[in-house]
Design a protein around this motif. Structure first.
Motif, short mmCIF file in Angstrom:
data_model
loop_
_atom_site.label_atom_id
_atom_site.label_comp_id
_atom_site.label_asym_id
_atom_site.label_seq_id
_atom_site.Cartn_x
_atom_site.Cartn_y
_atom_site.Cartn_z
N PRO A 122 0.82 -1.22 0.00
CA PRO A 122 0.00 0.00 0.00
C PRO A 122 0.85 1.26 0.00
CG PRO A 122 0.00 -1.01 2.18
CD PRO A 122 0.72 -1.96 1.27
N THR A 123 0.57 2.16 -0.91
CA THR A 123 1.26 3.44 -1.00
C THR A 123 0.25 4.53 -1.33
OG1 THR A 123 1.71 3.35 -3.38
CG2 THR A 123 3.30 2.26 -1.92
N ALA A 124 0.69 5.76 -1.26
CA ALA A 124 -0.18 6.86 -1.64
C ALA A 124 -0.53 6.80 -3.12
CB ALA A 124 0.50 8.19 -1.31
N TRP A 125 0.33 6.16 -3.92
CA TRP A 125 0.12 6.12 -5.36
C TRP A 125 -0.95 5.12 -5.76
CZ3 TRP A 125 2.01 10.20 -7.56
CH2 TRP A 125 3.16 10.80 -7.04
N ASN A 126 -1.24 4.12 -4.92
CA ASN A 126 -2.30 3.17 -5.22
C ASN A 126 -3.45 3.26 -4.23
OD1 ASN A 126 -1.44 1.82 -2.92
ND2 ASN A 126 -0.64 0.04 -4.01
N ASN A 127 -3.57 4.44 -3.59
CA ASN A 127 -4.67 4.69 -2.67
C ASN A 127 -4.63 3.71 -1.48
OD1 ASN A 127 -6.91 6.28 -1.96
ND2 ASN A 127 -8.36 4.84 -2.88
N GLU B 26 0.41 -3.73 -11.62
CA GLU B 26 1.16 -2.75 -10.83
C GLU B 26 2.61 -3.16 -10.63
OE1 GLU B 26 -0.61 -0.40 -7.38
OE2 GLU B 26 0.72 -1.79 -6.31
N ASN B 27 2.95 -4.42 -10.90
CA ASN B 27 4.30 -4.92 -10.68
C ASN B 27 4.58 -6.07 -11.64
OD1 ASN B 27 3.12 -7.32 -9.40
ND2 ASN B 27 2.69 -5.94 -7.69
N LYS B 28 5.80 -6.60 -11.57
CA LYS B 28 6.21 -7.65 -12.50
C LYS B 28 5.35 -8.90 -12.35
CE LYS B 28 10.20 -10.42 -13.90
NZ LYS B 28 11.62 -10.77 -13.64
N HIS B 29 5.03 -9.27 -11.12
CA HIS B 29 4.22 -10.46 -10.88
C HIS B 29 2.86 -10.34 -11.56
CE1 HIS B 29 2.69 -14.02 -9.05
NE2 HIS B 29 1.91 -13.40 -8.18
N GLU B 30 2.22 -9.20 -11.41
CA GLU B 30 0.92 -8.98 -12.03
C GLU B 30 1.04 -8.90 -13.55
OE1 GLU B 30 -1.07 -5.64 -10.30
OE2 GLU B 30 -0.88 -6.39 -8.25
N ASP C 195 -1.11 1.83 -8.99
CA ASP C 195 0.00 2.74 -9.29
C ASP C 195 0.49 2.44 -10.71
OD1 ASP C 195 2.28 4.23 -9.44
OD2 ASP C 195 3.30 3.28 -7.75
N PRO C 196 0.44 3.41 -11.64
CA PRO C 196 0.85 3.16 -13.02
C PRO C 196 2.35 3.21 -13.24
CG PRO C 196 0.13 5.42 -12.80
CD PRO C 196 -0.08 4.79 -11.45
N SER C 197 3.14 3.39 -12.20
CA SER C 197 4.59 3.59 -12.36
C SER C 197 5.26 2.43 -13.08
CB SER C 197 5.24 3.79 -10.99
OG SER C 197 4.75 4.94 -10.35
N TYR C 198 4.87 1.19 -12.77
CA TYR C 198 5.51 0.03 -13.40
C TYR C 198 5.30 0.07 -14.91
CZ TYR C 198 6.77 -4.73 -14.63
OH TYR C 198 7.35 -5.83 -15.23
N VAL C 199 4.08 0.36 -15.33
CA VAL C 199 3.78 0.42 -16.76
C VAL C 199 4.57 1.54 -17.42
CG1 VAL C 199 1.98 0.94 -18.44
CG2 VAL C 199 1.51 -0.62 -16.55
N LEU C 200 4.57 2.71 -16.80
CA LEU C 200 5.27 3.85 -17.40
C LEU C 200 6.78 3.63 -17.43
CD1 LEU C 200 3.24 6.81 -15.84
CD2 LEU C 200 2.93 5.70 -18.05
N ASP C 201 7.32 2.97 -16.42
CA ASP C 201 8.76 2.70 -16.38
C ASP C 201 9.19 1.71 -17.46
OD1 ASP C 201 9.15 4.43 -14.29
OD2 ASP C 201 9.12 2.88 -12.75
N TYR D 270 8.71 -8.22 -25.51
CA TYR D 270 8.51 -8.71 -24.15
C TYR D 270 9.59 -8.18 -23.23
CZ TYR D 270 7.39 -11.94 -20.39
OH TYR D 270 7.04 -12.48 -19.18
N SER D 271 10.84 -8.12 -23.71
CA SER D 271 11.94 -7.64 -22.87
C SER D 271 11.81 -6.15 -22.59
CB SER D 271 13.29 -7.92 -23.56
OG SER D 271 13.39 -7.19 -24.77
N ARG D 272 11.10 -5.42 -23.46
CA ARG D 272 10.91 -3.99 -23.25
C ARG D 272 9.66 -3.70 -22.42
NH1 ARG D 272 11.49 -0.95 -28.88
NH2 ARG D 272 10.05 -2.56 -29.51
N GLY D 273 9.04 -4.75 -21.93
CA GLY D 273 7.90 -4.55 -21.05
C GLY D 273 6.58 -4.98 -21.66
#
Length: 219
Positions: free
Chosen positions: A32-37, A74-78, A138-144, A184-187
């Motif tokens: 839980p973070t402020a970025w994912n409410n 939100e992360n690699k696992h997901e 949190d969209p950070s993983y996608v944007l990164d 795939y390697s680029r996300g």
């Protein structure tokens, strides 16, 4: 007294039960973070719309019909869970996810072709380029992991006497894991047309998403 004691003994069992997701959804624990409410747990489902889910309104309606909202990993696992969902015969399948370019940025893109990762203002890839429906992810993983220039354009004419129509790929999607290793390697993230399939400059229909990633709290 006896009934009260029995109730007390059953309470730990009730509250220790693992949360469950509706059929078709998979349970994930989150930091839980402020970025994912401050979301601690989330259910993700890859729903086959049987039609063109790259149409953003249609994709949203599919999720709403499942008491969910259009979402994203939100992360690699997901991400690996979503990317490994394939079509019949293990064929690749594109998945529509949350994230649509802001109208102001689309207007800038139409006027000036440039890399949004280099934009210093509101249309920077890591700032205000995309708008999101899901406040619990949190969209950070996608944007990164998105490409430096996660957009594309297409131009076509109905015939030689009509004006050239320009279309912008401004909605986010995910290539399935059966796409090329390079992507795939680029996300595995890409952009597609928000209003469904379009013709490219060769008057050939572009690829589109048949599924949509939906998210919701556990039951």
């Amino acid at each position: 007294m006896v009934s009260a004691l029995l109730l007390f003994l059953t309470l730990p069992v009730v509250f220790s039960a693992d949360p469950k997701c509706p059929e078709g959804f998979h349970y994930f624990k989150r930091v839980p973070t402020a970025w994912n409410n401050y979301t601690k747990e989330w259910c993700l489902g890859v729903i086959d719309g049987k039609e063109d889910c790259s149409n953003r309104d249609f994709a949203r309606s599919i999720c709403i019909n499942h008491n969910a909202t259009i979402s994203m990993p939100e992360n690699k696992h997901e991400f690996e869970f979503v990317a490994n969902v394939s079509g019949p015969g293990a064929t690749k399948m594109n998945h529509a996810i949350d994230g649509q370019m802001s109208p102001r940025c689309v207007n800038k893109y139409m006027k000036h072709f440039y890399f949004f990762s280099e934009e210093k203002g509101e249309c920077n890839l890591k700032r205000g380029l995309f708008l999101f429906d899901d406040i619990n992810t949190d969209p950070s993983y996608v944007l990164d992991h998105a490409q430096d220039h996660p957009t594309g354009e297409s131009q076509h004419q109905v015939n030689k006497t009509t004006a050239m129509v320009q279309s912008i790929r401004s909605c986010l999607g995910i290539y399935s894991a059966h796409e090329t290793k390079e992507y795939y390697s680029r996300g595995g993230f890409f952009t597609e047309f928000c209003f469904g399939q379009q013709l490219n400059e060769y008057n050939i229909k572009a690829d589109y998403s048949r599924t949509v990633v939906c998210g919701r709290p556990p039951l």
